[in-house]
Design a protein around this motif. Structure first.
Motif, PDB file in Angstrom:
ATOM      1  N   GLY A  12       3.184   6.687  -1.252  1.00 22.47           N
ATOM      2  CA  GLY A  12       3.323   6.050  -2.560  1.00 22.47           C
ATOM      3  C   GLY A  12       2.798   4.633  -2.574  1.00 22.47           C
ATOM      4  O   GLY A  12       1.922   4.283  -1.786  1.00 22.47           O
ATOM      5  N   THR A  13       3.322   3.809  -3.441  1.00 24.39           N
ATOM      6  CA  THR A  13       2.816   2.451  -3.629  1.00 24.39           C
ATOM      7  C   THR A  13       3.866   1.361  -3.437  1.00 24.39           C
ATOM      8  O   THR A  13       3.536   0.190  -3.429  1.00 24.39           O
ATOM      9  N   ARG A  14       5.120   1.731  -3.306  1.00 26.10           N
ATOM     10  CA  ARG A  14       6.195   0.724  -3.209  1.00 26.10           C
ATOM     11  C   ARG A  14       6.398   0.234  -1.795  1.00 26.10           C
ATOM     12  O   ARG A  14       6.394   1.023  -0.856  1.00 26.10           O
ATOM     13  N   ASN A  15       6.623  -1.088  -1.677  1.00 28.10           N
ATOM     14  CA  ASN A  15       6.962  -1.670  -0.393  1.00 28.10           C
ATOM     15  C   ASN A  15       7.708  -2.964  -0.639  1.00 28.10           C
ATOM     16  O   ASN A  15       7.178  -4.054  -0.479  1.00 28.10           O
ATOM     17  N   TYR A  73      12.720  -0.137  -0.952  1.00 24.49           N
ATOM     18  CA  TYR A  73      11.834   0.820  -1.613  1.00 24.49           C
ATOM     19  C   TYR A  73      10.530   0.861  -0.831  1.00 24.49           C
ATOM     20  O   TYR A  73       9.707  -0.046  -0.939  1.00 24.49           O
ATOM     21  N   ASN A  74      10.364   1.879  -0.047  1.00 24.08           N
ATOM     22  CA  ASN A  74       9.262   1.904   0.917  1.00 24.08           C
ATOM     23  C   ASN A  74       8.380   3.142   0.790  1.00 24.08           C
ATOM     24  O   ASN A  74       7.837   3.608   1.782  1.00 24.08           O
ATOM     25  N   ASN A  75       8.252   3.671  -0.412  1.00 20.76           N
ATOM     26  CA  ASN A  75       7.469   4.907  -0.520  1.00 20.76           C
ATOM     27  C   ASN A  75       5.997   4.705  -0.174  1.00 20.76           C
ATOM     28  O   ASN A  75       5.258   5.677   0.002  1.00 20.76           O
ATOM     29  N   LYS A 130      12.835   7.348   3.850  1.00 22.66           N
ATOM     30  CA  LYS A 130      12.371   6.865   2.559  1.00 22.66           C
ATOM     31  C   LYS A 130      13.506   6.218   1.771  1.00 22.66           C
ATOM     32  O   LYS A 130      14.599   6.764   1.692  1.00 22.66           O
ATOM     33  N   ASN A 131      13.210   5.040   1.216  1.00 20.36           N
ATOM     34  CA  ASN A 131      14.167   4.303   0.392  1.00 20.36           C
ATOM     35  C   ASN A 131      15.548   4.172   1.038  1.00 20.36           C
ATOM     36  O   ASN A 131      16.562   4.511   0.413  1.00 20.36           O
ATOM     37  N   PHE A 186       5.163   6.533   2.655  1.00 21.69           N
ATOM     38  CA  PHE A 186       5.248   7.993   2.481  1.00 21.69           C
ATOM     39  C   PHE A 186       4.287   8.459   1.397  1.00 21.69           C
ATOM     40  O   PHE A 186       4.563   9.401   0.672  1.00 21.69           O
TER      41      PHE A 186
END
Length: 146
Positions: free
Chosen positions: A75-78, A68-70, A45-46, A73
């Motif tokens: 989440g909503t970030r990519n 930022y790749n949550n 993650k991240n 995992f």
DNA sequence: AGCCATGCACCG
DNA sequence: CGGTGCATGGCT
């Protein structure tokens, strides 16, 4: 393809002009996919790494390159970002519309450079660039102006 | 996909 | 305590 340089036109948010304390620029995914910057491991993650750079004046800078790749995992970030660029951006007073150029490293240091926005430079939907001058004169095909 | 925005931690 | 960046949410 192994390009030797990549560049990005700065958004207002990138330069801090929107007063977002965001401190760095968003890297479009197609640039991230070039692996011009070091590949970041999506299985953690991240993930991040430090990038050392040197500009045309010989000044050295350190940016952080983060994925930022949550979204992977729950989440909503990519998205990819280069952070900690405030000092550099202020040093050269870079604004929205200016371009930052990165050169592939020869040794430890990436190259950084920048190009100021042309006043009145606009791009038609066709992709053709036009530079407007005073007195209603314009210049077409501005590739050689760089 | 890209840009705009922000609560909070950290640090001088 | 003000500025900065992290990590994230939100809007187009």
């Amino acid at each position: 393809m192994m390009r030797s340089t990549v560049e990005k036109v700065l958004s207002a948010n990138d330069t801090g002009e929107t007063h977002a304390h965001q401190a760095g620029l968003l890297i479009p995914k197609n640039i991230a996919r070039l692996e011009f910057f070091p590949k970041l491991d999506p299985s953690i993650k991240n993930p991040r790494c430090v990038i050392d750079l040197r500009d045309a004046a010989g000044e050295e800078w350190t940016f952080n390159y983060i994925y930022y790749n949550n979204a992977l995992f729950g989440g909503t970030r990519n998205e990819y970002r280069l952070t900690s660029m405030t000092e550099f951006l202020r040093h050269y007073d870079l604004k929205e519309g200016d371009t930052v150029v990165f050169k592939r490293p020869t040794g430890r240091f990436y190259g950084v450079d920048y190009r100021r926005k042309h006043q009145g430079l606009t791009t038609f939907p066709s992709g053709r660039k036009v530079l407007k001058l005073s007195g209603n004169w314009i210049i077409l095909d501005t590739d050689d102006l760089s």
